[in-house]
Write an enzyme that holds these catalytic residues in place. Structure first.
Site, PDB file in Angstrom:
ATOM      1  N   GLY A  48       0.774  -1.237  -0.038  1.00 30.91           N
ATOM      2  CA  GLY A  48      -0.053  -0.006  -0.024  1.00 30.91           C
ATOM      3  C   GLY A  48       0.888   1.333  -0.076  1.00 30.91           C
ATOM      4  O   GLY A  48       2.068   1.207   0.585  1.00 30.91           O
ATOM      5  N   GLN A  53       2.751   9.902   1.172  1.00 33.44           N
ATOM      6  CA  GLN A  53       4.094   9.274   1.216  1.00 33.44           C
ATOM      7  C   GLN A  53       4.977   9.562  -0.081  1.00 33.44           C
ATOM      8  O   GLN A  53       6.135   9.271  -0.212  1.00 33.44           O
ATOM      9  CB  GLN A  53       3.954   7.745   1.165  1.00 33.44           C
ATOM     10  CG  GLN A  53       3.620   7.043   2.525  1.00 33.44           C
ATOM     11  CD  GLN A  53       3.345   5.763   2.471  1.00 33.44           C
ATOM     12  OE1 GLN A  53       2.567   5.188   2.112  1.00 33.44           O
ATOM     13  NE2 GLN A  53       4.511   5.007   3.148  1.00 33.44           N
ATOM     14  N   CYS A  95       6.236   0.006   7.123  1.00 34.26           N
ATOM     15  CA  CYS A  95       5.852   1.238   6.329  1.00 34.26           C
ATOM     16  C   CYS A  95       7.197   1.723   5.460  1.00 34.26           C
ATOM     17  O   CYS A  95       8.281   1.594   5.676  1.00 34.26           O
ATOM     18  CB  CYS A  95       5.595   2.491   7.148  1.00 34.26           C
ATOM     19  SG  CYS A  95       4.794   4.058   6.346  1.00 34.26           S
ATOM     20  N   LEU A  96       6.582   1.951   3.912  1.00 32.87           N
ATOM     21  CA  LEU A  96       7.506   2.351   3.002  1.00 32.87           C
ATOM     22  C   LEU A  96       8.300   3.841   3.569  1.00 32.87           C
ATOM     23  O   LEU A  96       9.343   3.949   2.969  1.00 32.87           O
ATOM     24  CB  LEU A  96       6.913   2.512   1.692  1.00 32.87           C
ATOM     25  CG  LEU A  96       6.628   1.125   1.151  1.00 32.87           C
ATOM     26  CD1 LEU A  96       5.926   1.112  -0.136  1.00 32.87           C
ATOM     27  CD2 LEU A  96       7.321  -0.123   1.114  1.00 32.87           C
ATOM     28  N   HIS A 137      -4.007   1.384   7.862  1.00 37.25           N
ATOM     29  CA  HIS A 137      -2.639   1.926   8.036  1.00 37.25           C
ATOM     30  C   HIS A 137      -2.837   3.184   6.896  1.00 37.25           C
ATOM     31  O   HIS A 137      -1.917   4.084   7.400  1.00 37.25           O
ATOM     32  CB  HIS A 137      -1.620   0.918   7.578  1.00 37.25           C
ATOM     33  CG  HIS A 137      -0.291   1.114   7.574  1.00 37.25           C
ATOM     34  ND1 HIS A 137       0.851   0.989   8.303  1.00 37.25           N
ATOM     35  CD2 HIS A 137       0.408   2.194   6.695  1.00 37.25           C
ATOM     36  CE1 HIS A 137       1.928   1.297   7.913  1.00 37.25           C
ATOM     37  NE2 HIS A 137       1.682   2.326   6.818  1.00 37.25           N
ATOM     38  N   GLU A 138      -3.393   2.847   5.621  1.00 35.32           N
ATOM     39  CA  GLU A 138      -3.222   3.692   4.796  1.00 35.32           C
ATOM     40  C   GLU A 138      -4.026   4.973   5.110  1.00 35.32           C
ATOM     41  O   GLU A 138      -3.527   6.279   4.863  1.00 35.32           O
ATOM     42  CB  GLU A 138      -3.392   3.126   3.288  1.00 35.32           C
ATOM     43  CG  GLU A 138      -2.476   2.139   2.806  1.00 35.32           C
ATOM     44  CD  GLU A 138      -1.010   2.414   2.942  1.00 35.32           C
ATOM     45  OE1 GLU A 138      -0.608   3.641   2.726  1.00 35.32           O
ATOM     46  OE2 GLU A 138      -0.244   1.352   3.100  1.00 35.32           O
ATOM     47  N   HIS A 141      -2.437   7.379   7.266  1.00 32.34           N
ATOM     48  CA  HIS A 141      -1.380   8.334   6.505  1.00 32.34           C
ATOM     49  C   HIS A 141      -2.165   9.605   6.120  1.00 32.34           C
ATOM     50  O   HIS A 141      -1.611  10.501   6.080  1.00 32.34           O
ATOM     51  CB  HIS A 141      -0.752   7.588   5.323  1.00 32.34           C
ATOM     52  CG  HIS A 141       0.313   6.531   5.520  1.00 32.34           C
ATOM     53  ND1 HIS A 141       1.578   7.267   6.324  1.00 32.34           N
ATOM     54  CD2 HIS A 141       0.684   5.405   5.271  1.00 32.34           C
ATOM     55  CE1 HIS A 141       2.413   6.175   6.091  1.00 32.34           C
ATOM     56  NE2 HIS A 141       2.045   4.979   5.886  1.00 32.34           N
TER      57      HIS A 141
END
Ligand code: NI
Length: 197
Positions: A48, A53, A95-96, A137-138, A141
């Protein structure tokens, strides 16, 4: 920002703390952005990726639970709203924007989501397991929330040295001029907001 040079930003980049506003229009440029977001997500082997991000202040994220362009399903969630949580489950998250940092997070096991896709169609689903976790999670963000904010005090203490290192590196990059100043970032986020929100 040029879309070709779009990249994933790392904690504590200010875009990651920005609470994004709903998107009011979808155009060709936004479709290009979405395509690029999928490409960046696959490169980083993620499931995701939220607009914050890639330094964009808009309420949108992309998901492919297989993390592979040749497998799974590419899904785009615009202006997502999470509701009707049920149950509770602890699982390891990453997380990226925090490469190589992982930690346990307790979240509802099952949630409902309401969103729009790129075609402007309304999407309603009730999901559980990994899918529910990724959607939460997304969506976090988009509200400027990182998974580390949701860890227990013990887990957060374990993550502290790694977070300190990310902060130190980011500050150094700003000092060297490799990353814009906070003021320049805020100004650009505002410009994008004016365009889409
Ligand atoms: Ni993340």
């Amino acid at each position: 920002m040029e879309i070709e040079t779009m990249k994933i930003v790392y904690f504590p980049h200010p875009a990651l703390r920005h609470k994004s506003k709903p998107i009011k229009r979808v155009d060709g440029e936004l479709r290009t952005i979405v395509r690029k977001m999928f490409d960046l997500m696959y490169e980083a082997r993620g499931v995701g990726l939220a607009a914050n991000q890639v330094d964009l202040p808009i309420r949108l994220f992309v998901v492919n639970l297989e993390a592979d362009p040749n497998k799974g399903q590419e899904m785009v969630f615009i202006n997502p709203v999470i509701g009707k949580p049920k149950g509770s489950e602890e699982a390891e998250e990453g997380c990226l924007s925090l490469p190589e940092l992982y930690g346990p997070v307790i979240r509802p096991k099952e949630v409902a989501i309401n969103a729009y896709n790129l075609a402007g169609e309304e999407v309603n689903a009730r999901v559980d397991g990994l899918f529910a976790r990724v959607l939460q999670h997304e969506t976090d963000h988009l509200d400027g929330v990182m998974f580390t904010d949701r860890m227990s005090a013990t887990a957060a203490a374990d993550a502290r040295p790694a977070l300190d290192e990310f902060e130190f590196q980011f500050q150094r990059q700003q000092e060297r001029g490799e990353v814009e100043s906070d003021a320049a970032i805020a100004e650009r986020l505002h410009e994008w907001e004016t365009r889409y929100c």
